[in-house]
Design an enzyme around this catalytic site. Structure first.
Site, PDB file in Angstrom:
ATOM      1  N   ARG A 268      -3.689  -8.372  -1.454  1.00 56.40           N
ATOM      2  CA  ARG A 268      -3.421  -7.565  -0.284  1.00 56.40           C
ATOM      3  C   ARG A 268      -2.782  -8.485   0.656  1.00 56.40           C
ATOM      4  NH1 ARG A 268      -8.205  -5.681   2.616  1.00 56.40           N
ATOM      5  NH2 ARG A 268      -7.420  -6.839   4.382  1.00 56.40           N
ATOM      6  N   HIS A 272      -6.071  -4.021   5.704  1.00 55.12           N
ATOM      7  CA  HIS A 272      -6.606  -2.881   4.914  1.00 55.12           C
ATOM      8  C   HIS A 272      -5.875  -1.687   5.283  1.00 55.12           C
ATOM      9  CE1 HIS A 272      -9.282  -0.175   3.023  1.00 55.12           C
ATOM     10  NE2 HIS A 272      -9.711   0.453   4.374  1.00 55.12           N
ATOM     11  N   TYR A 281     -11.575 -11.900   9.375  1.00 55.00           N
ATOM     12  CA  TYR A 281     -12.423 -12.480   8.001  1.00 55.00           C
ATOM     13  C   TYR A 281     -11.404 -13.263   7.528  1.00 55.00           C
ATOM     14  CZ  TYR A 281     -10.187  -8.297   6.638  1.00 55.00           C
ATOM     15  OH  TYR A 281      -8.890  -7.228   6.188  1.00 55.00           O
TER      16      TYR A 281
END
Ligand SMILES: Cc1ncc(C[n+]2csc(CCOP(=O)(O)OP(=O)(O)O)c2C)c(N)n1
Lengths: 375, 352
Positions: A268, A272, A281
């Protein structure tokens, strides 16, 4: 933060490129992907790329309140969807399956309506398109696919039809594979020998949690062994490889041999969702290192090397995708809120008296409100 | 009217109150809980490194360690089931479910296990679990990101349910809930996360250890006093009812707003005291109408105030429809006009 990011680098992931690891002996071999199919993959993947990037900018421009990008997953989505026949099969997407929906012929304005907050699930007709509504619950529709697939064998009364069973394909992420429902679905599917393909897009992340902290053993495909389900792990950035792997799984299910698992190892590349902040993160360097080759650039190179199309032809396909994204943009802007009455009318096939009463009351109060607004 | 005074009445603060959002107040409360209670744990999806999708747990893993604030795999039933086991092992889990609608996959563990373990074990296995659930609608979110589950959980024996309306309530009620030996479903109004307000913290008090939590977390709260009618609300609807009260005041109607706070147990005395005074009541909630908590509140008022009521208790609620997409959200959530219509019906009620 640093430690979790380090654990997630592609050292493991890049090693997966190409070589399937899980047992696949039971899956039938299929014809190699043709030159025309390569070009079709390219056409669809670039269309998806344009639309996906456009949707992110629509969110920034306030045209849609939110969007879940699929940047980097075009090969996994389009490659798998092209193995399915939406005329007879049934697809169960999540909230990130723009590429699947496009390849299955879903109208893209109707698809985007869910992101515009017009109607949960989207405005397309799932009964006609054989693409189930957008599913917001992680792993929510995995069991539905098993049910639908079992229904096909019931309809056929245990006799394998001449052209095989209609099959269900259910999409799930590495995160979703943690849900108990997925265990139940795989177990049911194996017990009932249901013609269903579990297509896992392992994109490395479930929001902020890397696969290493999500999936014990690092792979969903290897779980298949516990259920006696053949599984195949494929480089999810390699579109023809995904198409081939999914075709094998589909052929297996069609032929009445029961369920199969395909796990596409992809990445990805973006956040998100438009509200997410991946900087919390993972770092940009990690993203670059982990994402691998861009699936579209890779396919383009493959096509040119194989001589399946010229650069000019591919450029034309690309331009058509860009133009199509513009058309969809206009359609999305034109989308109007659904009438409030639909809220009441679509709850049941046979509405209750109480619901009718609530609708009448709502209408009465809405009129009073509008009158006082005009005063 | 014990327990219904404005929370801080009678307590002296030494430090100036902090200006915090509800999200910030909850984060501070969690930080203090983790510091005070070595057995407290925060767990859930994305609560660690990311700090939760609403950032309520932001910074906590860094400060208190990844063993005490940790990400779980994506499985709500797993999160709740694990919390139950942790409680059996003597911990005080504070699990988070990412959005209201994703508490549904955990309902089996919440209903069949969490709410019964104390009873089942004859009191030997208490369940000090505080389940934080970002709740209610109003943010144009996808499906299952705007649901109101209070009636579902209030119906389950063995669970307590509470919802804060503002930053002070968030801080106070979360600290109180986390100190309770019983399971509490803590419903955070997500549309209010970014709203700021004054928060008096325990550490900011100079009152010889008398904590605003012990003092002020019990029962309901009068958010605004009034004479003509009581609006009963909780969570995000409290702020809206306060707006309605302002508008009604322009027409000479003096509305009292009762912030119920505890949805189980409901503070019946507070309801009786308020409606006993105003003699009229409208209950406002976002959840669907049928079998909603409004019915329970209305019945308590009827039992306690039957003789004095001037009109039947009215309900202004969501409808018996799935929580709609953003475009229809404003049609669904009780808006100012619908609440005013409800007030009007009660004020104009004539005995047949
Ligand atoms: C049951 C449930 N719990 C939580 C969520 C919130 N949520 C949405 S997407 C997501 C991560 C999903 O990760 P994965 O399955 O790997 O798919 P991806 O988003 O990476 O495509 C979470 C936690 C949800 N939608 N459903």
């Amino acid at each position: 933060m640093q430690t979790s990011v380090q654990r997630t680098t592609t050292r493991g992931r890049a090693g997966l490129a190409g070589a399937p690891r899980a047992p696949l002996a039971e899956l039938p071999a299929v014809e190699p992907v043709t030159g025309n199919e390569l070009v079709e993959l390219y056409r669809l993947m670039t269309a998806v790329r344009h639309l996906d990037l456009a949707a992110i900018s629509w969110q920034r421009q306030g045209i849609v309140p939110a969007y879940a990008p699929e940047l980097g997953q075009e090969a996994a989505q389009v490659g798998s969807a092209l193995a399915v026949d939406p005329k007879r099969d049934f697809v169960f997407p999540t909230y990130r399956e723009l590429g699947v929906a496009l390849a299955c012929g879903v109208d893209m304005v109707e698809y985007m309506s869910t992101h515009k907050a017009t109607w949960h699930g989207g405005l397309w007709n799932p009964a006609e398109t054989h693409v189930a509504p957008i599913q917001a619950v992680v792993a929510g529709s995995v069991l539905h696919a098993v049910g639908w697939a079992h229904g096909q064998t019931l309809e056929a009364q245990g006799e394998l039809p001449a052209d095989g069973y209609n099959i269900a394909v259910t999409y799930l992420g590495d995160g979703a594979s943690s849900q108990g429902d997925v265990h139940e679905a795989m177990n049911f599917a194996a017990v009932f020998n249901a013609p269903v393909v579990f297509f896992v897009q392992n994109n490395g992340w479930a929001i902020s949690v890397p696969t290493e902290k999500q999936v014990a053993g690092g792979s969903v495909a290897t779980r298949g062994a516990g259920y006696g389900i053949p599984a195949i792990q494929v480089d999810g950035n390699d579109a023809p490889a995904v198409l081939t792997a999914t075709r094998r799984a589909v052929a297996h299910a069609r032929a009445g041999h029961g369920p199969a698992i395909v796990e596409a190892m992809t990445y990805r590349r973006g956040p998100h969702a438009t509200s997410d902040d991946p900087g919390r993160y993972r770092s940009l360097e990690d993203e670059r290192a982990d994402a691998g080759a861009d699936p579209i650039a890779r396919l383009r190179e493959g096509i040119l090397t194989a001589g399946a199309a010229t650069a000019a032809e591919l450029d034309a396909a690309d331009a058509a995708g860009a133009a199509e994204a513009e058309r969809v943009r206009a359609g999305v802007i034109d989308l109007r809120p659904r009438p409030g009455t639909e809220m009441f009318d679509l709850v049941f096939q046979e509405p209750t008296d109480e619901l009718q009463r609530q609708k009448a009351n709502w209408q009465e109060e809405t009129e009073l409100r509008e009158e006082s607004d005009h005063e | 009217m014990g327990g219904t005074e404005t929370m801080m009445a009678g307590t002296a603060a030494s430090a100036a109150p902090l200006e915090l959002s509800l999200q910030g107040a909850l984060n501070l409360a969690l930080d203090e809980i983790l510091a005070e209670d070595p057995k407290a744990l925060v767990l859930g999806e994305d609560v660690g490194t990311l700090g939760g999708v609403f950032r309520v747990t932001s910074g906590l893993a860094g400060k208190h360690g990844a063993a005490r604030v940790f990400d779980t795999p994506l499985a709500e039933s797993g999160i709740l089931g694990m919390s139950i086991g942790l409680a059996m092992a003597g911990f005080h889990p504070i699990p988070e479910v990412q959005f209201d609608g994703f508490a549904y996959p955990a309902v089996n563990q919440i209903v069949c296990q969490l709410g019964r373990m104390n009873y089942r074990s004859r009191g030997t296995l208490p369940m000090p679990v505080t389940l934080r659930v970002p709740s209610f609608g109003g943010i144009r979110a996808p499906e299952h990101h705007g649901e109101s589950l209070e009636a579902l959980f209030a119906h389950v024996p063995g669970l307590k349910v509470v919802s804060p309306a503002d930053p002070q309530q968030g801080y106070t009620l979360l600290k109180a809930a986390a100190r309770m030996p019983d399971p509490v479903i803590f419903m955070e109004p997500k549309s209010r996360y970014w709203q700021k307000g004054q928060v008096i913290t325990e550490s900011g008090l100079d009152d010889g250890g008398k904590s605003p939590v012990a003092d002020g977390a019990a029962g309901a709260r009068i958010a605004r006093p009034g004479r003509h009618l009581t609006l009963v609300a909780w969570g995000a609807m409290v702020a809206r009812c306060l707006q309605v009260a302002e508008l009604a005041a322009e027409d000479g109607i003096d509305v009292e707003v009762l912030d119920l706070r505890w949805l189980k147990p409901i503070h019946a005395d507070a309801l009786a005291a308020s409606v006993g005074k105003t003699r009229r009541a409208v209950v406002v909630h976002e959840a669907p109408r049928t079998s909603g908590l409004g019915a329970e509140v209305a019945q308590i008022i009827t039992e306690r105030c039957f003789g004095t009521l001037k009109a039947p208790v009215e309900r202004v609620t969501g409808f018996d429809v799935p929580y709609p997409s953003g475009d229809l959200e404003d049609e669904y959530i009780p808006n100012i006009d619908r609440i005013l219509f409800g007030i009007q019906r009660v004020l104009e009620y004539k005995r047949g």
